[in-house]
Design an enzyme around this catalytic site. Structure first.
Site, PDB file in Angstrom:
ATOM      1  CG  HIS A 250      -2.035   0.990   1.162  1.00  0.00           C
ATOM      2  ND1 HIS A 250      -1.860   2.316   1.500  1.00  0.00           N
ATOM      3  CD2 HIS A 250      -3.335   0.860   0.781  1.00  0.00           C
ATOM      4  CE1 HIS A 250      -3.003   2.956   1.338  1.00  0.00           C
ATOM      5  NE2 HIS A 250      -3.920   2.107   0.900  1.00  0.00           N
ATOM      6  CD  GLU A 305      -7.123  -2.536  -2.565  1.00  0.00           C
ATOM      7  OE1 GLU A 305      -6.184  -2.883  -1.811  1.00  0.00           O
ATOM      8  OE2 GLU A 305      -7.432  -1.347  -2.774  1.00  0.00           O
TER       9      GLU A 305
END
Length: 363
Positions: A250, A305
């Site tokens: 991320h 996700e």
């Protein structure tokens, strides 16, 4: 004045906000003083909307009022569905959502933030049914957003577990600091273009695969790996070849994304596909070990996700709808940031460094 330069604005403070704080080093997400895990333990999308809109918009601070007002907004949006479907043609769902939002006027009896946040789930359900040759289903204003979205998709009541899973997902992704789509919306809002234009800008930023496109490819990756025996060899080759492991890493979080654990628990609670969860959990375990071994200088951990993909698959959302569904939740946060930006009243206008050719001096 000394002017710094930073591609991507990493580490640059672009403004102040009371809405949410992302601490990438600690792995926390705080929404108006509350850890995201606490907010979704007993609440859902309308609760987070009430919190984010509190002090900015009528009905903010009152989840019951937000639920009622969003129900009315979904009813109003359904009148626009025939016009949207008539021009949707071969557009993807998110492209069609862009068209649908552009159909909303800036001024109307219903406040713009309610019209936007009411229209998105209605549009999305109608577009998905239209894509399979089915007629749109009218919303039920007595339901919450998650329950009504599933009802409009299926033309029947969804199981309570599916409603709760979707509600938690939408609440979890409602706001996340100055991410690309939120910042795009704030830039547009700073010009006084209006909330609907700013939300469209946010949606367009979300459409980019570097921002909103990861959950679907997570499922593609799991399908490609296929079997438990293939997990290790597949991951090894992917990392050595420099391929991106979907659902890991991320831009902000340097440790585990706190939203990943929220969504992992959602998948556990659903319980319809324990084999899929066990397989995904083993992929996660081996992926983290492989990344630590082959990329020791990089801190890559599981992001939201990875388990989002499993949760949305379990409640029956098609992969091509994952990004527009994300917009249904994130629009709550976009509106809050637009309110905050408009209150500040200053146009966002950063500097740039010119590195092109210069005119020749006259001889």
């Amino acid at each position: 004045m000394k002017v710094g330069h930073n591609d991507g604005l990493d580490g640059v403070m672009a403004g102040e906000t009371v809405l949410s704080h992302v601490d990438g080093e600690a792995g926390t997400l705080i929404v108006r003083g509350h850890p995201i895990e606490d907010l979704v333990r007993h609440g859902g999308l309308e609760d987070v909307a009430a919190l984010l809109w509190d002090g900015f918009a009528a009905g903010g601070g009152d989840a019951t009022a937000v639920r009622r007002d969003l129900g009315a907004a979904r009813q109003a949006a359904f009148a626009l569905v025939p016009g949207l479907l008539s021009v949707a043609g071969r557009l993807t769902p998110i492209e069609a959502l862009r068209v649908g939002l552009a159909m909303l006027p800036d001024q109307d009896e219903l406040p713009a933030h309610l019209r936007v946040c009411g229209a998105l789930p209605v549009y999305l359900a109608a577009l998905l049914r239209h894509g399979t040759g089915e007629a749109p289903v009218a919303p039920d204003p007595t339901l919450g957003t998650a329950a009504d979205l599933l009802h409009m998709l299926r033309d029947s009541a969804a199981p309570a577990a599916h409603v709760r899973a979707l509600d938690i997902y939408l609440a979890t992704v409602a706001d996340h600091g100055f991410n690309a789509s939120t910042f795009a919306a704030r830039v547009i809002a700073s010009t006084q273009a209006g909330l609907i234009s700013a939300v469209i800008g946010g949606l367009c930023a979300l459409k980019g695969p570097l921002h909103g496109g990861a959950p679907g490819p997570v499922l593609d990756m799991l399908d490609e790996i296929g079997t438990f025996d293939n997990i290790g060899p597949w991951l090894e080759k992917a990392v050595v070849d420099g391929s991106r492991l979907m659902g890991f890493g991320h831009r902000i979080y340097k440790v585990r994304d706190p939203r990943a654990d929220v969504l992992k628990q959602v998948v556990r609670d659903l319980g319809p596909a324990p084999g899929r969860l066990a397989f995904a959990a083993e992929v996660e375990r081996q992926a983290l070990a492989t990344l630590r071994r082959l990329k020791p200088g990089r801190r890559l951990d599981t992001n939201v996700e990875f388990y989002t993909a499993l949760a949305l698959e379990a409640v029956g959302i098609p992969r091509g709808a994952f990004t527009p569904l994300f917009a249904v939740g994130r629009a709550i946060g976009w509106c809050a940031h637009i309110f905050e930006q408009e209150r500040g009243g200053r146009i966002i206008r950063p500097l740039s460094r010119y590195v092109g050719p210069t005119p020749r001096q006259a001889a």
